[in-house]
Motif scaffolding. Structure first.
Motif, PDB file in Angstrom:
ATOM      1  N   UNK A   1      -3.306  -0.793   0.016  1.00 45.25           N
ATOM      2  CA  UNK A   1      -2.784   0.257   0.895  1.00 45.25           C
ATOM      3  C   UNK A   1      -1.268   0.209   1.070  1.00 45.25           C
ATOM      4  N   UNK A   2      -0.809   1.296   1.819  1.00 41.98           N
ATOM      5  CA  UNK A   2       0.556   1.318   2.349  1.00 41.98           C
ATOM      6  C   UNK A   2       1.607   1.161   1.257  1.00 41.98           C
ATOM      7  N   UNK A   3       1.500   2.035   0.252  1.00 46.08           N
ATOM      8  CA  UNK A   3       2.438   1.980  -0.864  1.00 46.08           C
ATOM      9  C   UNK A   3       3.395   3.163  -0.786  1.00 46.08           C
ATOM     10  N   UNK A   4       4.643   2.951  -0.432  1.00 42.25           N
ATOM     11  CA  UNK A   4       5.620   4.038  -0.442  1.00 42.25           C
ATOM     12  C   UNK A   4       5.828   4.539  -1.872  1.00 42.25           C
ATOM     13  N   UNK A   5       6.499   5.637  -1.964  1.00 42.31           N
ATOM     14  CA  UNK A   5       6.802   6.189  -3.282  1.00 42.31           C
ATOM     15  C   UNK A   5       7.570   5.139  -4.091  1.00 42.31           C
ATOM     16  N   UNK A   6       7.098   4.906  -5.328  1.00 43.45           N
ATOM     17  CA  UNK A   6       7.781   3.939  -6.175  1.00 43.45           C
ATOM     18  C   UNK A   6       6.895   3.462  -7.311  1.00 43.45           C
ATOM     19  N   UNK A   7       7.455   2.534  -8.165  1.00 45.87           N
ATOM     20  CA  UNK A   7       6.733   1.965  -9.306  1.00 45.87           C
ATOM     21  C   UNK A   7       6.205   0.586  -8.914  1.00 45.87           C
ATOM     22  N   UNK A   8       4.935   0.347  -9.204  1.00 46.66           N
ATOM     23  CA  UNK A   8       4.284  -0.892  -8.772  1.00 46.66           C
ATOM     24  C   UNK A   8       3.676  -1.617  -9.976  1.00 46.66           C
ATOM     25  N   UNK A   9       3.751  -3.010  -9.893  1.00 42.77           N
ATOM     26  CA  UNK A   9       3.218  -3.869 -10.971  1.00 42.77           C
ATOM     27  C   UNK A   9       1.998  -4.617 -10.447  1.00 42.77           C
TER      28      UNK A   9
END
Length: 653
Positions: free
Chosen positions: A531-539
């Motif tokens: 959860x709770x993932x702001x806009x952006x690229x995640x690994x």
């Protein structure tokens, strides 16, 4: 050099009495022997022969300064002083304390410079004539004048009386001293003294001649009438000597015992010492195996039963049996552990002794039980087992041979993905068991265990080298990013309005053991929302139950459209196609929506849950008059936030 004595014929006397006990029994040394001498200073000395030479102890007590000639009978000392007085005294030795002289008593006047004691307890002294003195009564008797003058001592040997003369050794018939004759000429040497010495069970005779600064001691064989040779020199001048064996009584031949001992320096061998009374004649000792000697000591005897026969001229021979035990029966058990040399690896021998108190002797060095003798080449090896005293208990011989070095045989090449390093492989090469040290080379790396890590996909040549062989094999490493990739469907929910996005991974076929997803050092189960993932690229890292990396995924969280609901403050329902309905802006995107319109009197005129549907200014099919109307709206956006709005709208006709 002369020994002054009043008006007696001058004669130089250098006398040394030696007791030499040379023992070759079960010990390497020999026991101490002592004798007494009177010196040119008329003092008494006790001399001890040791393996390190002569040791001298000054004998204190009465009589000092007056010892001119001496004779010894056990612990009784008899001596002449320089004034021809004959005295008796006691030699006292208590424990390890120095010997002293006590109880000195005058006996009689007995002029002479040669004194000895006979087997009958009387004393013989020679000055101008041969005298015999009874020490108990002091009575003296002349035995006659001899054709030879004394140069030194008198001594008994094999029941015969001998005298030192400048030209040699004179034999004196006691029944007629006038018939004394030269028994053993010794040319080119002035004989100043005589002494008898106990050596083992034998009594030997020694003559003494003067040399520069001391005295030379010659061993004599009076039976064969010859000089055996020199046994050494003394660094001082001695006037006379005495020892407890100067009576030289010849006892009857009798075997007292046979002492059996183990040979310390030989394996399973024993020694036998035939013990007889002290004697002057030479005994011949013969074993039933034919070995014969004159010492009565037999060494290096194998276990078994023996008979010794003792012979001496003029007496019946005696025989006695004895047994050398089998000493190997008491030897400890030795458990050897042998490792042969193989390939280029040297061998080893380890000996374990079943009983404590023993050590291993190898190359003249001692080692404890269980010591590992390593780095051994092929060949024969000899070990000696000794006890705490260093005596040989057992001997062992072992042979090491060169074992054949086996060829290199590869049994498996295991290729696996690195658990903690995504996309890299680990290779483990297995071979048949071998004693050699192998050298493994793969992808430019060499080691001795056959394990290689951090390998990229590709084709490699494996090289294995031993001391006697070389082996090559091809190793193909797959792309584990593809091979181990689990079938997971990432579900991404974008951020919207005030709400952050989230991501979850769902099974989508063979997940190949995927169990967890790691993000930002936190792990989540498969199917669990991250959860709770702001806009952006995640690994994200996909892990197995063992936390090994199966896949790595990069996902983008975007921002979905978020247009709030807004209403106009007037509308014109005249069917001109422009602003004909009262409704919210059409680019809004609530997920829930409700709007109602009321007249001023509170009557509800319109209600809808669709943003596309608006109020057309009618109520029950009839147009309502122009004017101001009240509206209420409630809606929920994608971030699940519910908003309530109300206001007035003007209907224009």
């Amino acid at each position: 050099m002369t020994k002054p004595y009043n008006n007696l014929n001058p004669g130089a006397l250098i006398v040394f009495g030696i007791i030499l006990l040379l023992s070759c029994l079960h010990t390497a040394g020999y026991a101490q022997q002592t004798f007494y001498v009177c010196t040119s200073s008329l003092s008494l000395q006790k001399v001890t022969i040791t393996p390190n030479g002569l040791q001298t102890q000054y004998v204190d007590g009465c009589g000092n300064g007056s010892f001119f000639s001496i004779a010894v009978d056990k612990t009784k000392l008899y001596y002449n002083d320089s004034n021809a007085g004959l005295y008796s005294a006691d030699l006292v030795t208590i424990g390890n304390t120095p010997t002293t002289v006590s109880n000195c008593k005058y006996i009689t006047s007995a002029p002479g410079n040669a004194l000895t004691v006979g087997k009958d307890g009387v004393y013989y002294v020679y000055g101008t004539e041969l005298m015999v003195v009874n020490p108990a009564t002091g009575a003296a008797k002349s035995l006659g004048v001899m054709p030879y003058g004394p140069s030194g001592d008198l001594v008994f040997y094999n029941n015969e009386l001998y005298m030192a003369n400048y030209a040699g050794i004179v034999k004196i018939p006691l029944n007629d001293p006038t018939k004394a004759f030269m028994w053993l000429p010794i040319p080119d040497a002035s004989i100043y003294g005589l002494a008898t010495v106990k050596v083992g069970n034998l009594i030997k005779a020694y003559a003494f001649t003067g040399v520069s600064g001391g005295t030379n001691v010659l061993e004599l064989d009076l039976n064969k009438r010859q000089v055996v040779g020199s046994i050494g020199t003394l660094p001082y001048v001695v006037y006379d000597a005495g020892s407890p064996v100067e009576t030289a009584v010849e006892p009857p031949l009798q075997i007292k015992e046979v002492k059996v001992t183990k040979d310390c320096d030989k394996l399973n061998r024993g020694s036998a010492e035939v013990v007889t009374d002290v004697h002057a004649s030479e005994y011949t000792y013969t074993l039933n195996n034919g070995v014969s000697n004159t010492t009565g000591l037999f060494t290096n005897l194998a276990p078994g039963n023996y008979t010794v026969t003792v012979k001496v001229e003029g007496q019946p021979e005696k025989a006695q049996g004895f047994t050398i035990p089998d000493y190997s029966l008491t030897a400890p058990t030795i458990v050897p552990v042998l490792v042969n040399p193989v390939c280029d690896i040297k061998g080893s021998i380890q000996l374990k002794i079943s009983t404590s108190g023993y050590r291993i002797k190898y190359n003249n060095a001692l080692y404890d039980s269980g010591y590992l003798f390593a780095d051994l080449l092929p060949g024969a090896y000899h070990f000696t087992i000794v006890n705490e005293q260093g005596c040989v208990i057992d001997e062992k011989d072992y042979n090491l041979v060169q074992d054949v070095c086996p060829p290199i045989t590869i049994t498996a090449i295991n290729i696996d993905a690195e658990c903690k390093k995504y996309g890299l492989a680990v290779v483990n090469v297995l071979t048949l068991p071998h004693p050699d040290k192998y050298s493994y080379t793969l992808a430019g790396t060499t080691n001795i265990d056959g394990t290689f890590t951090d390998l990229l996909p590709g084709t490699y040549t494996l090289v294995i080298v031993s001391s006697a062989d070389r082996k090559e094999a091809t190793v193909v490493i797959p792309d584990f990013k593809i091979v181990n990739k689990p079938n997971l469907l990432p579900v991404v929910k974008n951020a919207i309005c005030t709400a952050n996005g989230n991501i979850k991974f769902m099974p989508n076929g063979d997940i190949k053991g995927a169990a967890r997803v790691r993000y930002n050092n936190t792990t989540y189960k498969i199917g669990q929302v991250i959860p709770n993932l702001p806009v952006g690229l995640y690994h994200f890292t996909i892990l197995s139950e063992q936390d090994c990396i199966l896949d790595e995924v990069d996902l983008q969280v975007n921002e979905d459209k978020c247009d709030p609901v807004d209403f106009p403050n007037a509308f014109t329902p005249n069917n001109d196609g422009a602003n004909d309905f009262f409704r919210p802006n059409q680019d809004s995107n609530p997920i829930k929506y409700s709007m109602m319109v009321f007249a001023r009197n509170g009557q509800q005129l319109f209600q809808t849950n669709n943003t596309l549907l608006g109020w057309d200014g009618t109520f029950k099919g009839a147009a309502v008059p122009a004017g101001v109307y009240y509206w209420v709206c409630t809606y929920t956006m994608g971030d699940l936030v519910t908003v309530s709005k109300k206001g007035w709208v003007t209907l224009v006709r």
